[in-house]
Design a protein around this motif. Structure first.
Motif, PDB file in Angstrom:
ATOM      1  N   PRO A 184       3.038  -0.842 -13.880  1.00 42.66           N
ATOM      2  CA  PRO A 184       1.625  -1.193 -13.647  1.00 42.66           C
ATOM      3  C   PRO A 184       0.924  -1.744 -14.884  1.00 42.66           C
ATOM      4  CG  PRO A 184       2.007   1.177 -13.292  1.00 42.66           C
ATOM      5  CD  PRO A 184       3.331   0.558 -13.529  1.00 42.66           C
TER       6      PRO A 184
ATOM      7  N   ALA B 186       1.130  -6.226 -17.298  1.00 38.99           N
ATOM      8  CA  ALA B 186       0.301  -7.416 -17.556  1.00 38.99           C
ATOM      9  C   ALA B 186      -0.533  -7.198 -18.808  1.00 38.99           C
ATOM     10  CB  ALA B 186      -0.601  -7.683 -16.348  1.00 38.99           C
TER      11      ALA B 186
ATOM     12  N   ARG C  51      -0.001 -11.904 -19.302  1.00 43.53           N
ATOM     13  CA  ARG C  51      -0.435 -12.259 -17.963  1.00 43.53           C
ATOM     14  C   ARG C  51      -0.897 -13.701 -17.948  1.00 43.53           C
ATOM     15  NH1 ARG C  51      -4.201  -8.219 -16.094  1.00 43.53           N
ATOM     16  NH2 ARG C  51      -4.669  -7.192 -18.042  1.00 43.53           N
TER      17      ARG C  51
ATOM     18  N   ASP D 256       8.898   3.058  -4.286  1.00 42.82           N
ATOM     19  CA  ASP D 256       7.730   3.722  -4.883  1.00 42.82           C
ATOM     20  C   ASP D 256       6.877   2.738  -5.675  1.00 42.82           C
ATOM     21  OD1 ASP D 256       8.282   6.148  -3.811  1.00 42.82           O
ATOM     22  OD2 ASP D 256       9.156   7.019  -5.629  1.00 42.82           O
TER      23      ASP D 256
ATOM     24  N   ARG E 144       4.938   0.778  -3.087  1.00 42.92           N
ATOM     25  CA  ARG E 144       3.932   1.547  -2.339  1.00 42.92           C
ATOM     26  C   ARG E 144       2.789   2.016  -3.228  1.00 42.92           C
ATOM     27  NH1 ARG E 144       8.565   2.723   0.798  1.00 42.92           N
ATOM     28  NH2 ARG E 144       9.308   4.172  -0.786  1.00 42.92           N
ATOM     29  N   HIS E 145       3.049   2.291  -4.495  1.00 41.56           N
ATOM     30  CA  HIS E 145       1.979   2.712  -5.414  1.00 41.56           C
ATOM     31  C   HIS E 145       1.326   1.511  -6.089  1.00 41.56           C
ATOM     32  CE1 HIS E 145       2.443   7.087  -5.378  1.00 41.56           C
ATOM     33  NE2 HIS E 145       3.729   6.869  -5.259  1.00 41.56           N
ATOM     34  N   GLY E 146       1.831   0.317  -5.827  1.00 43.86           N
ATOM     35  CA  GLY E 146       1.355  -0.838  -6.578  1.00 43.86           C
ATOM     36  C   GLY E 146       0.091  -1.457  -6.008  1.00 43.86           C
ATOM     37  N   ASP E 147      -0.664  -2.119  -6.867  1.00 44.19           N
ATOM     38  CA  ASP E 147      -1.740  -2.977  -6.367  1.00 44.19           C
ATOM     39  C   ASP E 147      -1.099  -4.309  -5.974  1.00 44.19           C
ATOM     40  OD1 ASP E 147      -1.314  -4.440  -8.709  1.00 44.19           O
ATOM     41  OD2 ASP E 147      -3.065  -3.619  -9.726  1.00 44.19           O
ATOM     42  N   ALA E 148      -1.918  -5.277  -5.553  1.00 43.82           N
ATOM     43  CA  ALA E 148      -1.340  -6.509  -5.004  1.00 43.82           C
ATOM     44  C   ALA E 148      -0.461  -7.221  -6.035  1.00 43.82           C
ATOM     45  CB  ALA E 148      -2.453  -7.429  -4.511  1.00 43.82           C
TER      46      ALA E 148
ATOM     47  N   GLU F  32       1.264  -5.862  -8.532  1.00 40.50           N
ATOM     48  CA  GLU F  32       2.528  -5.139  -8.694  1.00 40.50           C
ATOM     49  C   GLU F  32       3.435  -5.363  -7.487  1.00 40.50           C
ATOM     50  OE1 GLU F  32       1.477  -0.998  -9.741  1.00 40.50           O
ATOM     51  OE2 GLU F  32      -0.347  -1.883 -10.532  1.00 40.50           O
ATOM     52  N   ARG F  33       2.842  -5.370  -6.302  1.00 37.31           N
ATOM     53  CA  ARG F  33       3.641  -5.585  -5.085  1.00 37.31           C
ATOM     54  C   ARG F  33       4.269  -6.971  -5.081  1.00 37.31           C
ATOM     55  NH1 ARG F  33       0.793  -2.330  -0.122  1.00 37.31           N
ATOM     56  NH2 ARG F  33       0.780  -0.368  -1.251  1.00 37.31           N
TER      57      ARG F  33
ATOM     58  N   ASN G 193      -2.269 -10.161   5.291  1.00 34.52           N
ATOM     59  CA  ASN G 193      -2.809 -11.523   5.279  1.00 34.52           C
ATOM     60  C   ASN G 193      -2.965 -12.008   3.841  1.00 34.52           C
ATOM     61  OD1 ASN G 193      -3.174 -11.957   8.069  1.00 34.52           O
ATOM     62  ND2 ASN G 193      -4.926 -10.570   8.015  1.00 34.52           N
ATOM     63  N   ASP G 194      -2.293 -11.340   2.920  1.00 36.73           N
ATOM     64  CA  ASP G 194      -2.439 -11.665   1.507  1.00 36.73           C
ATOM     65  C   ASP G 194      -1.423 -12.753   1.150  1.00 36.73           C
ATOM     66  OD1 ASP G 194      -2.389 -11.702  -1.290  1.00 36.73           O
ATOM     67  OD2 ASP G 194      -2.965  -9.588  -1.407  1.00 36.73           O
TER      68      ASP G 194
ATOM     69  N   ARG H 279      -0.528 -14.052  -1.532  1.00 36.35           N
ATOM     70  CA  ARG H 279       0.335 -13.774  -2.684  1.00 36.35           C
ATOM     71  C   ARG H 279       1.583 -13.019  -2.253  1.00 36.35           C
ATOM     72  NH1 ARG H 279      -4.296 -10.649  -5.788  1.00 36.35           N
ATOM     73  NH2 ARG H 279      -4.471  -9.959  -3.643  1.00 36.35           N
TER      74      ARG H 279
END
Lengths: 291, 222
Positions: free
Chosen positions: B36, B39, B44, B87, B90-94, B96-97, B129-130, B132
């Motif tokens: 996480p 960046a 980044r 994990d 699932r724990h990531g923000d957009a 990280e995902r 609907n993201d 990214r």
């Protein structure tokens, strides 16, 4: 007046509030994690809540020109619930994220052994992640709870300037002032402090290390309590510089110790922008998709 | 200076990544907090595609995180790796995902545990609907693990949300008559509603003249 609200629960507030905050001069804020007014029943509820604090709420605030940061923690009240102990295990993943500028709210509610264990554990996490700590002081038996809080902070070895002890009043200001911690005051319509009482505290103790917040949430509260305090300060003869110091410089200095504050102007504050494909507008998007 | 991590512009960033990769190799669990923060702690910004949102291609922080995933993949057995990749997602923000999706190609999906987690995360990403996430999932070679129906639905989601089909893995080789029918239906529906038909339908329909012909007077020109 430029305002940084160091403690406000925007998840519980409306877009009208965001507009009013911007109009009042609020350009940045910190939303600490706390309880929902009723108990959560499992760890996954916390995950969804934390995800919202680092995700959707941050995005929502920016649509209104306000920089949103958050503090992440298992709150004191729910630290007593055995179903939620494992929340402590997921905290590191969140404390590493951008937008998380403190560990909080931690501290005491009823001063139980479980609360103290969670408090100590989270003070250690704050050290590990180099984050400041936002400490809630209890509504009941506040002076004793604050005293014990300061003991735990001292034992933890965290430098006092990295700890903000919040919800203070005339009965607790002296001991926290002496500790070297940052002093937080929540200005509420009925309970806690009023703008006028706050001005008297500032007159006595001066503006150094003093921060003022609205702590606005789902209860009866006023998101513009920071502005009202600034106005009361000016009416009482404080200078604009003093007001800026209490309402902006001090909270920026405190949370700035995380190294993660974003304070540049939100460019454009485009309300048609989307977060995960969803926007704060209802119905059709500018580009024709569903919001 | 080594040639490693040439996508990073500064020696400082390359050194930071190098240290984190070593950390993950020695203590794989550290990825939970390094991933996480990557960046902020390494770099980044737009990657080679120039797209800061990472739809057209991975961002710098995606590339950094893929290096961490690569180190993780070398340090853990398949079952543990599958659990940690799940994990992180699932724990990531957009952001990280998106990076996890961009990194699925480093997994040895010949192992069923890893194939299963790749399928699960691809399905999750395409449900959003993201753009990214939809773009990163669709560009992955691991979409070869999806059955034909799921893959076609992913392609349609790209058309729907404006993710360029040019970067979708399997276009045009995997396109079949059913996908062509779906694309033609989508184009006709848009045309009837008086809305613009995405040019990208051509990338599929030009291989299926009978479906392209259905567009008739509505057909879009290259």
């Amino acid at each position: 007046m430029r305002i940084f609200d160091p403690h406000i629960h925007m998840t519980s507030r409306t877009t009208d509030d965001y507009e009013a905050l911007y109009g009042a001069g609020v350009r940045a804020l910190v939303e600490p994690s706390f309880w929902l007014g009723q108990p959560r029943t499992g760890v996954s509820s916390f995950r969804d809540y934390f995800d919202g604090l680092v995700g959707w709420e941050r995005f929502r605030a920016e649509r209104f020109g306000i920089r949103h940061h958050c503090a992440i923690a298992l709150n004191p009240k729910e630290a007593n619930d055995p179903r939620l102990t494992e929340v402590l295990d997921i905290l590191p993943r969140y404390l590493a994220k951008d937008g998380v500028v403190a560990v909080g709210e931690v501290g005491f509610d009823s001063r139980t052994a479980e609360e103290e264990k969670a408090f100590r554990h989270q003070l250690e996490l704050a050290k590990e992640f180099g984050l400041p700590v936002l400490v809630h002081t209890p509504h009941r038996d506040k002076a004793e709870g604050t005293r014990r809080t300061l003991q735990l902070v001292a034992e933890s070895g965290i430098p006092a300037e990295r700890v903000l002890v919040d919800h203070l009043n005339e009965a607790t200001v002296a001991m926290v002032h002496e500790s070297g911690c940052t002093l937080g005051f929540s200005i509420y319509p009925d309970t806690k402090m009023s703008p006028e009482r706050m001005v008297r505290v500032l007159s006595e103790w001066g503006p150094e290390r003093m921060v003022v917040n609205s702590a606005a949430d789902w209860g009866r509260s006023d998101p513009l309590a920071t502005l009202r305090t600034g106005e009361a300060m000016l009416a009482a003869g404080f200078t604009g510089r003093d007001v800026e110091r209490v309402l902006w410089d001090n909270p920026v200095e405190f949370y700035g110790r995380s190294g993660r504050l974003l304070l540049d102007e939100v460019s454009g504050a485009d309300r048609t922008a989307t977060y995960s494909g969803n926007s704060v507008l209802r119905g059709e998007r500018a580009n024709g998709g569903a919001a | 200076m080594s040639e490693e991590y040439a996508f990073l512009g500064s020696a400082e960033a390359r050194e930071a990544l190098s240290a984190q990769v070593a950390d993950v190799r020695a203590r794989p669990a550290r990825i939970a907090v390094l991933f996480p923060a990557a960046a902020r702690s390494v770099a980044r910004g737009p990657g080679p595609s120039g797209d800061p949102d990472g739809v057209a291609g991975p961002t710098l922080e995606d590339l950094v995180r893929v290096e961490l995933l690569t180190a993780l993949a070398g340090a853990l057995a398949p079952a543990e790796l599958a659990r940690e990749v799940g994990d992180l997602y699932r724990h990531g923000d957009a952001g990280e995902r998106r990076a996890v999706l961009r990194g699925l190609d480093v997994l040895d999906t010949g192992r069923e545990e890893l194939a299963a987690v790749a399928r699960e995360l691809l399905a999750d990403a395409v449900r959003t609907n993201d753009t990214r996430l939809v773009a990163a999932a669709s560009a992955s070679g691991t979409t070869a693990l999806l059955d034909a129906h799921s893959w076609r639905q992913g392609v349609l989601k790209c058309l729907f949300t404006g993710v360029p089909l040019g970067s979708v893995a399997g276009i045009p080789d995997r396109a079949d008559a059913e996908l062509a029918r779906m694309c033609a239906d989508h184009a006709l529906e848009r045309a009837v509603a008086g809305r613009p038909v995405p040019d990208d339908v051509r990338l599929v329909l030009r291989h299926f003249p009978e479906q392209a012909a259905r567009l008739g007077t509505h057909r879009t020109e290259a």
